[in-house]
Design a protein around this motif. Structure first.
Motif, PDB file in Angstrom:
ATOM      1  N   GLU A   1      -5.554  -3.697  -3.148  1.00 47.49           N
ATOM      2  CA  GLU A   1      -5.212  -4.666  -1.968  1.00 47.49           C
ATOM      3  C   GLU A   1      -3.989  -5.700  -2.775  1.00 47.49           C
ATOM      4  O   GLU A   1      -3.087  -6.073  -2.009  1.00 47.49           O
ATOM      5  N   VAL A   2      -4.120  -6.040  -4.040  1.00 46.60           N
ATOM      6  CA  VAL A   2      -3.327  -7.104  -4.546  1.00 46.60           C
ATOM      7  C   VAL A   2      -1.910  -6.262  -4.956  1.00 46.60           C
ATOM      8  O   VAL A   2      -0.930  -6.729  -4.544  1.00 46.60           O
TER       9      VAL A   2
ATOM     10  N   ASN B   1      -0.067  -5.859  -1.633  1.00 47.34           N
ATOM     11  CA  ASN B   1       0.320  -7.096  -0.882  1.00 47.34           C
ATOM     12  C   ASN B   1       1.551  -7.855  -1.693  1.00 47.34           C
ATOM     13  O   ASN B   1       2.001  -8.600  -1.279  1.00 47.34           O
ATOM     14  N   SER B   2       1.545  -7.312  -3.088  1.00 46.60           N
ATOM     15  CA  SER B   2       2.477  -8.146  -3.772  1.00 46.60           C
ATOM     16  C   SER B   2       3.484  -7.494  -4.471  1.00 46.60           C
ATOM     17  O   SER B   2       4.493  -8.128  -5.165  1.00 46.60           O
TER      18      SER B   2
ATOM     19  N   GLY C   1      -5.154 -13.946  -5.627  1.00 44.96           N
ATOM     20  CA  GLY C   1      -4.232 -13.168  -5.699  1.00 44.96           C
ATOM     21  C   GLY C   1      -2.784 -13.847  -6.172  1.00 44.96           C
ATOM     22  O   GLY C   1      -3.081 -15.186  -5.866  1.00 44.96           O
TER      23      GLY C   1
ATOM     24  N   GLU D   1       0.459 -15.852  -5.947  1.00 45.75           N
ATOM     25  CA  GLU D   1       1.438 -16.644  -5.012  1.00 45.75           C
ATOM     26  C   GLU D   1       2.907 -16.760  -5.253  1.00 45.75           C
ATOM     27  O   GLU D   1       3.649 -16.812  -4.605  1.00 45.75           O
TER      28      GLU D   1
ATOM     29  N   ARG E   1       7.235 -12.137   3.361  1.00 45.95           N
ATOM     30  CA  ARG E   1       5.906 -11.835   2.590  1.00 45.95           C
ATOM     31  C   ARG E   1       4.828 -11.974   3.630  1.00 45.95           C
ATOM     32  O   ARG E   1       4.880 -13.087   4.424  1.00 45.95           O
TER      33      ARG E   1
ATOM     34  N   THR F   1       0.374 -10.754   4.101  1.00 43.35           N
ATOM     35  CA  THR F   1      -0.670 -10.050   3.556  1.00 43.35           C
ATOM     36  C   THR F   1      -1.730  -9.562   4.590  1.00 43.35           C
ATOM     37  O   THR F   1      -1.713 -10.203   5.594  1.00 43.35           O
TER      38      THR F   1
ATOM     39  N   GLU G   1       3.012  -5.192   4.619  1.00 51.02           N
ATOM     40  CA  GLU G   1       3.149  -5.684   5.875  1.00 51.02           C
ATOM     41  C   GLU G   1       4.581  -6.213   6.119  1.00 51.02           C
ATOM     42  O   GLU G   1       5.045  -5.666   7.290  1.00 51.02           O
TER      43      GLU G   1
ATOM     44  N   GLY H   1       5.371  -7.164  -0.323  1.00 51.70           N
ATOM     45  CA  GLY H   1       3.978  -6.549   0.360  1.00 51.70           C
ATOM     46  C   GLY H   1       4.222  -5.390   1.556  1.00 51.70           C
ATOM     47  O   GLY H   1       5.205  -5.372   2.084  1.00 51.70           O
TER      48      GLY H   1
END
Length: 231
Positions: free
Chosen positions: A142-143, A146-147, A47, A49, A66, A68, A158, A156
């Motif tokens: 997912e990427v 989260n990004s 993923g 960063e 951030r 994940t 979360e 992201g």
């Protein structure tokens, strides 16, 4: 003798030019094909960063947050509502989602309220082709989840859920939290201060209904939730 020497020098210069041409073509091929391939391949596992979007957000936000989560630990309503808002045909095709993933996560952001430029549009299509070959569909989601930038300083889902509701994105109330959060990343203008509240409620109702309809129809078999959705 001189004529033979001139001929040999001309032949050597020709070989040198040909060698430089082949070297230039090899460098170009590496830059356009090999390097992007291995870059996207590496992101399939780790993923991004420090994507351009994250760097831009860090430079403009007072504080950057951030966190994940694996996609199978995210609230299923939130995941499927986000996918519905971006690309309802995700499991069947997914080209729209892949291009948005490339635009917003792998490339530089176009700027608030602006459309991607010519170069960004074509680069995102190019990278989307590699994503299609190298990433699984759950990994794509997912990427992105989260990004992507979900709000000022929020990288992201979360971080966004914690900032907006003080809750983890693992379990949210469907219509009051999960679907509005999906609207926040896809239509941030509806969540902005001063936006008509009626427009947000209308979009949440429409997105909830569409997500439920597509899930019931089996449109998201590639992202099947463990339990049926009840929106």
């Amino acid at each position: 003798m001189q004529r033979d020497l001139d001929y040999e020098l001309a032949r050597l210069r020709g070989h040198k030019r040909l060698g430089l041409l082949w070297l230039s073509m090899a460098v170009l091929a590496f830059s356009l094909v090999v390097a992007p391939f291995f870059w996207v391949w590496s992101l399939a596992k780790d993923g991004p960063e420090g994507s351009p979007a994250m760097i831009a957000e860090a430079s403009s936000a007072m504080r950057l947050s951030r966190a994940t989560l694996p996609v199978d630990q995210m609230d299923p309503t939130l995941v499927l509502a986000t996918v519905t808002a971006i690309d309802p045909a995700f499991c069947a095709d997914g080209s729209v989602f892949r291009q948005r993933l490339a635009q917003e996560v792998l490339l530089w952001p176009p700027g608030e309220g602006r459309e991607p430029g010519f170069v960004q549009r074509h680069l995102s299509r190019y990278l989307a082709g590699y994503i299609n070959v190298l990433w699984s569909q759950p990994r794509m989601v997912e990427v992105y989840m989260n990004s992507a930038v979900w709000g000022p300083g929020q990288i992201g889902v979360e971080a966004a859920a914690l900032a907006r509701y003080g809750l983890s994105a693992r379990a949210l109330e469907p219509r009051l939290q999960a679907v509005p959060l999906a609207v926040a990343v896809t239509q941030p203008d509806l969540m902005a201060e001063g936006a008509p509240p009626g427009a947000l409620l209308e979009r949440v109702d429409a997105l909830s209904a569409e997500t439920q309809r597509l899930t019931d129809a089996g449109a998201y078999v590639c992202l099947t939730a463990s339990e049926p959705l009840e929106l």
